[in-house]
Design an enzyme around this catalytic site. Structure first.
Site, PDB file in Angstrom:
ATOM      1  N   ARG A 178      -8.486  -1.061   0.291  1.00 40.55           N
ATOM      2  CA  ARG A 178      -7.394  -1.063   0.934  1.00 40.55           C
ATOM      3  C   ARG A 178      -7.578  -1.564   2.198  1.00 40.55           C
ATOM      4  O   ARG A 178      -8.632  -1.332   2.950  1.00 40.55           O
ATOM      5  CB  ARG A 178      -6.591   0.075   0.990  1.00 40.55           C
ATOM      6  CG  ARG A 178      -5.569   0.257   1.933  1.00 40.55           C
ATOM      7  CD  ARG A 178      -4.598   1.300   2.154  1.00 40.55           C
ATOM      8  NE  ARG A 178      -3.927   1.629   0.583  1.00 40.55           N
ATOM      9  CZ  ARG A 178      -3.094   2.519   0.496  1.00 40.55           C
ATOM     10  NH1 ARG A 178      -2.804   3.491   1.504  1.00 40.55           N
ATOM     11  NH2 ARG A 178      -2.562   2.612  -0.898  1.00 40.55           N
ATOM     12  N   HIS A 228       0.142  -4.068  -4.385  1.00 41.95           N
ATOM     13  CA  HIS A 228      -0.372  -2.781  -4.567  1.00 41.95           C
ATOM     14  C   HIS A 228      -0.457  -2.610  -6.176  1.00 41.95           C
ATOM     15  O   HIS A 228       0.446  -1.599  -6.682  1.00 41.95           O
ATOM     16  CB  HIS A 228       0.316  -1.685  -3.878  1.00 41.95           C
ATOM     17  CG  HIS A 228      -0.157  -0.351  -3.763  1.00 41.95           C
ATOM     18  ND1 HIS A 228      -1.377   0.274  -4.554  1.00 41.95           N
ATOM     19  CD2 HIS A 228       0.153   0.731  -3.053  1.00 41.95           C
ATOM     20  CE1 HIS A 228      -1.774   1.417  -4.387  1.00 41.95           C
ATOM     21  NE2 HIS A 228      -0.938   1.795  -3.001  1.00 41.95           N
ATOM     22  N   LYS A 269     -18.070  -2.528  13.799  1.00 38.65           N
ATOM     23  CA  LYS A 269     -19.004  -3.294  14.772  1.00 38.65           C
ATOM     24  C   LYS A 269     -18.919  -4.715  14.379  1.00 38.65           C
ATOM     25  O   LYS A 269     -19.879  -5.681  14.968  1.00 38.65           O
ATOM     26  CB  LYS A 269     -20.543  -3.072  14.364  1.00 38.65           C
ATOM     27  CG  LYS A 269     -20.525  -1.319  14.316  1.00 38.65           C
ATOM     28  CD  LYS A 269     -22.361  -1.057  13.721  1.00 38.65           C
ATOM     29  CE  LYS A 269     -22.260   0.348  13.345  1.00 38.65           C
ATOM     30  NZ  LYS A 269     -23.459   0.660  12.581  1.00 38.65           N
ATOM     31  N   ARG A 273      -2.844   9.638  -1.371  1.00 37.77           N
ATOM     32  CA  ARG A 273      -2.652   9.382  -2.989  1.00 37.77           C
ATOM     33  C   ARG A 273      -4.036   8.421  -3.594  1.00 37.77           C
ATOM     34  O   ARG A 273      -4.689   8.623  -4.587  1.00 37.77           O
ATOM     35  CB  ARG A 273      -1.496   8.773  -3.599  1.00 37.77           C
ATOM     36  CG  ARG A 273      -0.307  10.027  -3.589  1.00 37.77           C
ATOM     37  CD  ARG A 273       1.086   9.514  -3.276  1.00 37.77           C
ATOM     38  NE  ARG A 273       0.831   9.154  -1.970  1.00 37.77           N
ATOM     39  CZ  ARG A 273       0.977  10.191  -0.927  1.00 37.77           C
ATOM     40  NH1 ARG A 273       1.317  11.130  -1.106  1.00 37.77           N
ATOM     41  NH2 ARG A 273       0.806   9.772   0.274  1.00 37.77           N
ATOM     42  N   THR A 274      -3.843   7.141  -3.090  1.00 35.99           N
ATOM     43  CA  THR A 274      -4.416   6.160  -3.509  1.00 35.99           C
ATOM     44  C   THR A 274      -5.985   6.211  -3.633  1.00 35.99           C
ATOM     45  O   THR A 274      -6.703   6.491  -4.724  1.00 35.99           O
ATOM     46  CB  THR A 274      -4.088   4.592  -3.359  1.00 35.99           C
ATOM     47  OG1 THR A 274      -2.944   4.384  -2.833  1.00 35.99           O
ATOM     48  CG2 THR A 274      -4.672   3.445  -4.017  1.00 35.99           C
TER      49      THR A 274
HETATM   50  N1   CP Z   1       1.437   5.425  -2.615  1.00 35.56           N
HETATM   51  C1   CP Z   1       0.567   5.171  -1.688  1.00 35.56           C
HETATM   52  O1   CP Z   1      -0.242   4.129  -1.587  1.00 35.56           O
HETATM   53  O2   CP Z   1       0.118   6.261  -1.079  1.00 35.56           O
HETATM   54  P1   CP Z   1      -0.974   6.444  -0.162  1.00 35.56           P
HETATM   55  O3   CP Z   1      -0.858   5.540   0.973  1.00 35.56           O
HETATM   56  O4   CP Z   1      -1.196   7.734   0.243  1.00 35.56           O
HETATM   57  O5   CP Z   1      -2.298   5.991  -0.905  1.00 35.56           O
END
Ligand code: CP
Length: 306
Positions: free
Chosen positions: A101, A129, A80, A51-52
């Site tokens: 992320r 998040h 590396k 999603r993100t």
């Molecule tokens: N909600 C969320 O962070 O989903 P993903 O890990 O798929 O990005």
């Protein structure tokens, strides 16, 4: 130049403005279709995501911009030995904004200190998040018409669940919010959230272990997955993973206007038989995530919206 590391980087007024913008994007998508023509977002994902990452990419494409990036550490020069700081210095030469992320808490913050472009924390370890929180706030506001005077149940892995930590931190700034924290003892919220966020802000909350006990009083039920990737041993994960399963029978105990949210991915914690219930809002939530990220990109790039 602004970055986004935590929902608290925005004031309540700024968050409200961002959500107004997201709601306008939902109603008038064509108005925004060229607002980022010629701009690029870099999605730097050192941890898996559906999603993100894809909603950031969709958000930029919907605004007329384009996308570069990598979806795993293995496919980047991090494998590396390149540091996050060097990577963001390089990416600053290629893109206008970046979503990162990383499994290590604070990695996007480190990147932001040397970056020449806005850095968005797209999830750092078990910490925060913030763009999921923007998504969650927009979903709640759209479904309930408000962000105040509600009892919010948070259920599942409250210890490692970064979406929960960010959401609590954001919601305590609205009036009349109460929390019911539903988790097994081993997965209770960390002390820094209980003491420095909830108690420090004089927020009413209770901690319980049975979902059935909590559900009748809730206006929002926020389910979370027990996160296999955060456990040190498989045995503990197996013991906890099916601790909560929301099914039709449990949903019968809930108010008619209680909504079920989940940041997804779901494993077993919401039975698929719940998906067609009008209170199941978790797939609407995914759509709101695109509007929220479009509004965020416009805000951090300081694009003038008339
Ligand atoms: N909600 C969320 O962070 O989903 P993903 O890990 O798929 O990005």
């Amino acid at each position: 130049m602004r970055h986004l590391m935590s929902p608290l980087d925005f004031t309540v007024e700024e968050l409200d403005h961002l959500m107004d913008l997201a709601s306008d994007i939902e109603k008038n998508p064509k108005k925004y279709a060229h607002m980022c023509d010629g701009k690029k977002i870099a999605t730097l994902f050192y941890e898996p995501s559906t999603r993100t990452r894809l909603s950031f990419e969709t958000a930029m494409i919907n605004l007329g911009g384009s996308v570069i990036g990598f979806a795993s550490e293995d496919s980047s020069s991090a494998s590396k030995g390149e540091s996050v700081s060097d990577t963001i210095r390089v990416i600053s030469c290629f893109a206008d904004i970046c979503a990162m992320r990383h499994p290590k808490e604070g990695a996007p913050l480190v990147a932001s200190t040397v970056s020449k472009i806005p850095v968005i924390n797209a999830g750092d370890g078990g910490h925060q998040h913030p763009t999921q929180t923007l998504t969650d706030l927009l979903t709640i506001r759209s479904m309930k018409g408000r962000l105040s005077d509600m009892t919010i149940g948070l259920c599942g892995d409250l210890k490692f669940g970064r979406t929960v930590h960010s959401l609590i931190s954001a919601l305590v700034r609205y009036t009349g919010i109460k929390f019911v924290l539903i988790s097994p003892e081993e997965l209770q919220i960390p002390d820094y959230i209980r003491d420095d966020v909830l108690r420090a802000n004089h927020i009413e909350f209770e901690e319980v272990s049975r979902l059935e006990e909590a559900i009748p009083k809730l206006d929002i039920l926020y389910m979370t997955r027990v996160q296999k990737e955060r456990f040190f041993n498989e045995e503990d994960y197996v013991r906890m993973k099916d601790f909560y399963i929301l099914d039709k029978a449990k949903l019968k105990l809930a108010k008619e206007d209680m909504y079920v949210l989940h940041p997804l991915p779901r494993v077993n914690e919401i039975s698929v038989e719940v998906d067609n219930d009008p209170r199941a809002a978790y797939f609407n939530q995914v759509q709101y995530g695109v509007y929220a990220r479009m509004a965020l990109i416009l805000t951090l790039l300081e694009v003038k919206v008339c």
